[in-house]
Scaffold this motif. Structure first.
Motif, PDB file in Angstrom:
ATOM      1  N   ALA A 110       0.818  -1.218   0.000  1.00 33.80           N
ATOM      2  CA  ALA A 110       0.000   0.000   0.000  1.00 33.80           C
ATOM      3  C   ALA A 110       0.843   1.255   0.000  1.00 33.80           C
ATOM      4  CB  ALA A 110      -0.936  -0.009   1.195  1.00 33.80           C
ATOM      5  N   GLU A 111       2.153   1.073   0.098  1.00 31.24           N
ATOM      6  CA  GLU A 111       2.994   2.254   0.158  1.00 31.24           C
ATOM      7  C   GLU A 111       3.089   2.990  -1.169  1.00 31.24           C
ATOM      8  OE1 GLU A 111       6.278   2.294   3.643  1.00 31.24           O
ATOM      9  OE2 GLU A 111       6.749   1.261   1.777  1.00 31.24           O
ATOM     10  N   THR A 112       2.863   2.260  -2.289  1.00 28.91           N
ATOM     11  CA  THR A 112       2.941   2.955  -3.573  1.00 28.91           C
ATOM     12  C   THR A 112       1.680   3.780  -3.773  1.00 28.91           C
ATOM     13  OG1 THR A 112       3.984   0.959  -4.336  1.00 28.91           O
ATOM     14  CG2 THR A 112       3.511   2.636  -5.980  1.00 28.91           C
ATOM     15  N   THR A 113       1.843   5.076  -3.822  1.00 27.73           N
ATOM     16  CA  THR A 113       0.688   5.940  -4.048  1.00 27.73           C
ATOM     17  C   THR A 113       0.873   6.656  -5.369  1.00 27.73           C
ATOM     18  OG1 THR A 113       0.495   6.273  -1.682  1.00 27.73           O
ATOM     19  CG2 THR A 113      -0.666   7.826  -3.090  1.00 27.73           C
ATOM     20  N   LEU A 114      -0.139   6.536  -6.212  1.00 32.06           N
ATOM     21  CA  LEU A 114      -0.089   7.240  -7.484  1.00 32.06           C
ATOM     22  C   LEU A 114      -0.865   8.546  -7.319  1.00 32.06           C
ATOM     23  CD1 LEU A 114       0.882   6.692 -10.476  1.00 32.06           C
ATOM     24  CD2 LEU A 114      -1.500   6.177 -10.951  1.00 32.06           C
ATOM     25  N   ASN A 115      -0.167   9.664  -7.458  1.00 34.41           N
ATOM     26  CA  ASN A 115      -0.818  10.960  -7.253  1.00 34.41           C
ATOM     27  C   ASN A 115      -1.417  11.473  -8.551  1.00 34.41           C
ATOM     28  OD1 ASN A 115      -0.330  11.517  -4.439  1.00 34.41           O
ATOM     29  ND2 ASN A 115       1.829  11.601  -4.997  1.00 34.41           N
ATOM     30  N   VAL A 116      -2.740  11.563  -8.578  1.00 41.34           N
ATOM     31  CA  VAL A 116      -3.427  12.081  -9.757  1.00 41.34           C
ATOM     32  C   VAL A 116      -4.016  13.439  -9.387  1.00 41.34           C
ATOM     33  CG1 VAL A 116      -5.255  11.665 -11.442  1.00 41.34           C
ATOM     34  CG2 VAL A 116      -3.999   9.737 -10.457  1.00 41.34           C
ATOM     35  N   VAL A 117      -3.678  14.465 -10.166  1.00 33.26           N
ATOM     36  CA  VAL A 117      -4.188  15.806  -9.891  1.00 33.26           C
ATOM     37  C   VAL A 117      -5.060  16.229 -11.065  1.00 33.26           C
ATOM     38  CG1 VAL A 117      -3.565  18.178  -9.389  1.00 33.26           C
ATOM     39  CG2 VAL A 117      -2.092  16.337  -8.637  1.00 33.26           C
ATOM     40  N   SER A 118      -6.271  16.683 -10.750  1.00 40.64           N
ATOM     41  CA  SER A 118      -7.174  17.007 -11.846  1.00 40.64           C
ATOM     42  C   SER A 118      -7.718  18.421 -11.741  1.00 40.64           C
ATOM     43  CB  SER A 118      -8.342  16.019 -11.852  1.00 40.64           C
ATOM     44  OG  SER A 118      -9.275  16.398 -12.823  1.00 40.64           O
ATOM     45  N   ALA A 119      -7.618  19.154 -12.846  1.00 33.76           N
ATOM     46  CA  ALA A 119      -8.353  20.425 -12.952  1.00 33.76           C
ATOM     47  C   ALA A 119      -9.788  20.074 -13.313  1.00 33.76           C
ATOM     48  CB  ALA A 119      -7.715  21.303 -14.012  1.00 33.76           C
ATOM     49  N   GLY A 120     -10.645  21.057 -13.391  1.00 36.16           N
ATOM     50  CA  GLY A 120     -12.038  20.791 -13.758  1.00 36.16           C
ATOM     51  C   GLY A 120     -12.917  20.702 -12.530  1.00 36.16           C
ATOM     52  N   GLY A 121     -14.214  20.529 -12.761  1.00 32.18           N
ATOM     53  CA  GLY A 121     -15.178  20.524 -11.671  1.00 32.18           C
ATOM     54  C   GLY A 121     -15.088  19.282 -10.799  1.00 32.18           C
ATOM     55  N   GLN A 122     -15.933  19.248  -9.778  1.00 33.57           N
ATOM     56  CA  GLN A 122     -15.946  18.121  -8.852  1.00 33.57           C
ATOM     57  C   GLN A 122     -16.253  16.814  -9.583  1.00 33.57           C
ATOM     58  OE1 GLN A 122     -15.000  18.207  -5.764  1.00 33.57           O
ATOM     59  NE2 GLN A 122     -15.399  16.026  -5.459  1.00 33.57           N
ATOM     60  N   ASN A 123     -17.031  16.884 -10.684  1.00 33.11           N
ATOM     61  CA  ASN A 123     -17.362  15.651 -11.408  1.00 33.11           C
ATOM     62  C   ASN A 123     -16.115  14.960 -11.945  1.00 33.11           C
ATOM     63  OD1 ASN A 123     -16.838  17.601 -13.282  1.00 33.11           O
ATOM     64  ND2 ASN A 123     -18.581  17.150 -14.610  1.00 33.11           N
ATOM     65  N   MET A 124     -15.074  15.742 -12.289  1.00 32.24           N
ATOM     66  CA  MET A 124     -13.824  15.151 -12.790  1.00 32.24           C
ATOM     67  C   MET A 124     -13.136  14.368 -11.673  1.00 32.24           C
ATOM     68  SD  MET A 124     -13.256  16.545 -15.914  1.00 32.24           S
ATOM     69  CE  MET A 124     -11.493  16.643 -16.057  1.00 32.24           C
ATOM     70  N   VAL A 125     -13.119  14.974 -10.473  1.00 32.26           N
ATOM     71  CA  VAL A 125     -12.489  14.309  -9.336  1.00 32.26           C
ATOM     72  C   VAL A 125     -13.266  13.030  -8.997  1.00 32.26           C
ATOM     73  CG1 VAL A 125     -11.858  14.587  -6.913  1.00 32.26           C
ATOM     74  CG2 VAL A 125     -11.670  16.511  -8.473  1.00 32.26           C
TER      75      VAL A 125
END
Lengths: 382, 277
Positions: free
Chosen positions: A24-39
């Protein structure tokens, strides 16, 4: 014997716990612009799928907010990490708007990864190669395309305008019945104004491709003064959602909206079925959102696998088209096979693929885009 | 003695450092950015651009703020006076409960509420139509400058009333009782005994409200439509749309100056009253 079994059992339990912890230590960081629906899309749809196929990987999704502002925050963060000379940047995958995507490539912040993933060959359209004048070939994968169009109430309007000229005439006959949100309250208004310049200023093909010629903007005075006169006959709405709200309450009968938002609201019953769409000549701009990965992403390989999964035909069909009513990021023919006929036809019901290819325009390159917005501030709203 | 001075200095160091780092540094950085180019040279170009493009919006902001503050003063003083002077204690305690509600509702929620309430076919107009007071053709949308003022007054009213009621309650009870014994009416007690003593509190409430109103972005974005609009919207637009921090900071400088002007006026007045000037 019994003790031994117990020890082995305990040890194996301990190991599984421990290995779970390690994985579980591998964390893939995804950052998204756009509205809450994108997140929400990444959190509830993509992340569970990816975590299931990659045991031990956990996806951490962060949203930076709607519009270019959200993408700008990602750009600022990556620039800061670059300037401070960090070896590994803490963003693995970013979802950004077209304009900022181009700026990120120009600033040398992104990895050229498209040839590394299998789905890289499934996209051929122009927006995957060119982001408002910047060559982004190889650096970006479109997540989806969105388009603006004119929504209208078909109970009252039987023959919707087919062009900006017809729209202007319609607003003269029906004052205050057309509404848009100016340029400060959301992108559908910006898109409408950009389409206005394409219609009465300079054609889209010139403004959407480099090189930049500063003199062109000076020829738009007439277009802006006509827009100022047009604005007297219309209602201003508070934002993209505000336009749909006012259409729904019957305060206006027509207005520019994002196609995906329009269909989603229609699906949820927030606007009545009598609302329809029309894409008017000479065209209105739309834009893609891009999947990109920074040049010094910590988990570069995982990032590529994530984007490969997210742009595969079945995910694009199920997640992008069916769930969100977005136009797919990869070429449509690869997606069609994965969709039932009803979904496919719904997406192209009012705006046909032919309309889309004829009137679906790109936004202008960044300096012209700024000229249009500042010209509006100077000559129309001031 | 010396050692105790340095010891005291060490005591305030953490707080001073925090104020410097998180308040003074960003403040001066943004002021600096408003009057310098990217290369660091002094320039007035950003301020000129701010005035060229947004002078209408600056004027609009000032008018909105002044109108809201005047309404706030009238309403909050009336409510506070009712609460303090009314003989009907049970109604007063109910009023005291109701007026506090806006304190617990954030601006953005207020804006969203008002967006559906004040719209042309919104809740308020529909209620008028249903009760037969208006016909659908007579309704007017309050989304625009009037809506912005309504939201600001609605939201800030609780805060101002709370401050003013507190100040009224802190007055010496015997003065009011004495005035009443001599036959003064409630209105006269309010204007001649209470208000002159609580002017500083009213001033503080109004200035704090002004600063709050100038800094709210959600209300002009969600309630305001078209142009002119408030300066906060322009600042956000400069940054979000053009990545232009200089002109945004120039607009910030203008709003500092407006607030500073008010603060100066207030300080000047209160010093004058105390006979210092």
């Amino acid at each position: 014997m019994l003790t031994k079994t117990k020890i082995i059992a305990l040890a194996s339990i301990g190991l599984t716990q421990f290995s779970g912890y390690v994985q579980a230590e591998t964390t893939l960081n995804v950052v998204s612009a756009g509205g809450q629906n994108m997140v929400d899309y990444v959190k509830t749809y993509l992340a569970p799928k990816f975590e299931a196929s990659h045991p031990g990987v956990k996806i951490n999704i962060v949203g930076t907010g709607p519009g270019d502002a959200g993408s700008h925050k990602i750009l600022e963060k990556l620039s800061a990490q670059k300037n401070s000379g960090l070896e590994h940047w803490d963003v693995d995958v970013a979802v950004v708007h077209q304009k900022i995507g181009g700026e990120m490539v120009a600033d040398g912040l992104l990895a050229k990864y498209r040839s590394d993933i299998k789905t890289g060959t499934l996209v051929t359209r122009d927006s995957a190669e060119n982001a408002l004048g910047v060559d982004v070939n190889g650096y970006v994968m479109p997540m989806f395309h969105s388009q603006t169009a004119i929504a209208y109430n078909s109970d009252f309007i039987k023959t919707p305008p087919k062009s900006y000229d017809e729209l202007v005439k319609w607003t003269q006959d029906n004052p205050k019945a057309f509404g848009y949100n100016g340029i400060k309250n959301g992108m559908s208004g910006v898109s409408f104004v950009t389409g206005w310049i394409y219609a009465y200023g300079t054609e889209a093909a010139t403004l959407s491709s480099a090189p930049y010629n500063k003199d062109i903007a000076t020829s738009w005075d007439k277009a802006f003064s006509e827009l100022k006169a047009f604005n007297k006959n219309i209602t201003f709405t508070p934002g993209n959602a505000g336009t749909l709200d006012m259409l729904n309450r019957g305060e206006i009968f027509m207005g520019p909206v994002w196609v995906d938002m329009f269909y989603s609201w229609k699906d949820q019953g927030k606007i009545p079925p009598s609302m329809k769409l029309s894409l008017i000549a000479p065209g209105m701009p739309g834009q893609p959102m891009y999947y990109v990965t920074p040049i010094k992403a910590e988990n570069a390989q995982l990032a590529r696998e994530f984007i490969e999964m997210a742009t595969s035909p079945d995910i694009q069909a199920e997640g992008i088209v069916k769930r969100f009513n977005w136009y797919p990021g990869i070429d449509a023919q690869h997606v069609q096979g994965n969709l039932d006929k009803a979904t496919w036809t719904k997406l192209f019901a009012e705006i046909t693929p032919n309309d889309l290819s004829q009137y679906g325009k790109s936004f202008p390159i960044a300096p012209y885009f700024d000229d249009i917005k500042e010209g509006y501030e100077r000559k129309v709203s001031n | 003695m010396r050692s105790s001075t340095s010891y005291n200095l060490w005591l305030i160091a953490p707080a001073a450092l925090m104020v410097g780092l998180f308040f003074l540094y960003p403040l001066f950085f943004s002021l600096y950015s408003a009057i310098t180019t990217d290369e660091g040279g002094l320039t007035l170009a950003h301020l000129e651009k701010a005035f060229e493009l947004y002078s209408n919006d600056i004027l609009f902001t000032i008018i909105i703020v002044l109108a809201s503050v005047v309404l706030l003063a009238i309403l909050s003083i009336s409510i506070a006076a009712l609460i303090t002077l009314s003989p009907f204690r049970s109604i007063v305690s109910l009023l005291g409960f109701i007026y506090r509600i806006p304190l617990f509702i954030p601006f953005i929620v207020t804006a969203q509420m008002m967006r559906t309430f004040l719209a042309k076919n919104g809740l308020m107009n529909n209620a008028f139509i249903a009760s037969g007071m208006l016909t659908p053709l007579e309704t007017v949308s309050f989304l625009g400058w009037s809506g912005i003022i309504i939201v600001f007054v609605w939201k800030q009213l609780a805060f101002c009333t709370l401050l003013i009621t507190g100040a009224m309650a802190a007055l010496d009870e015997s003065q009011i009782r004495a005035a009443r014994n001599l036959g003064a009416s409630r209105i006269r007690i309010l204007f001649q005994i209470m208000l002159p003593q609580i002017t500083p509190t009213i001033g503080v409430a109004m200035i704090l409200s002004t600063v709050t109103i100038m800094s709210v972005l959600s209300v002009p974005l969600m309630i305001g439509t078209g142009t002119p609009t408030m300066m906060a919207t322009d600042m956000a637009f400069r940054i979000n749309s053009y990545g232009d921090y200089h002109v945004a900071n120039a607009l910030g400088l203008v709003s500092y100056l407006i607030c500073a002007g008010l603060a100066w006026f207030y300080l000047h007045q209160s010093l004058k009253e105390k006979g210092a000037i």
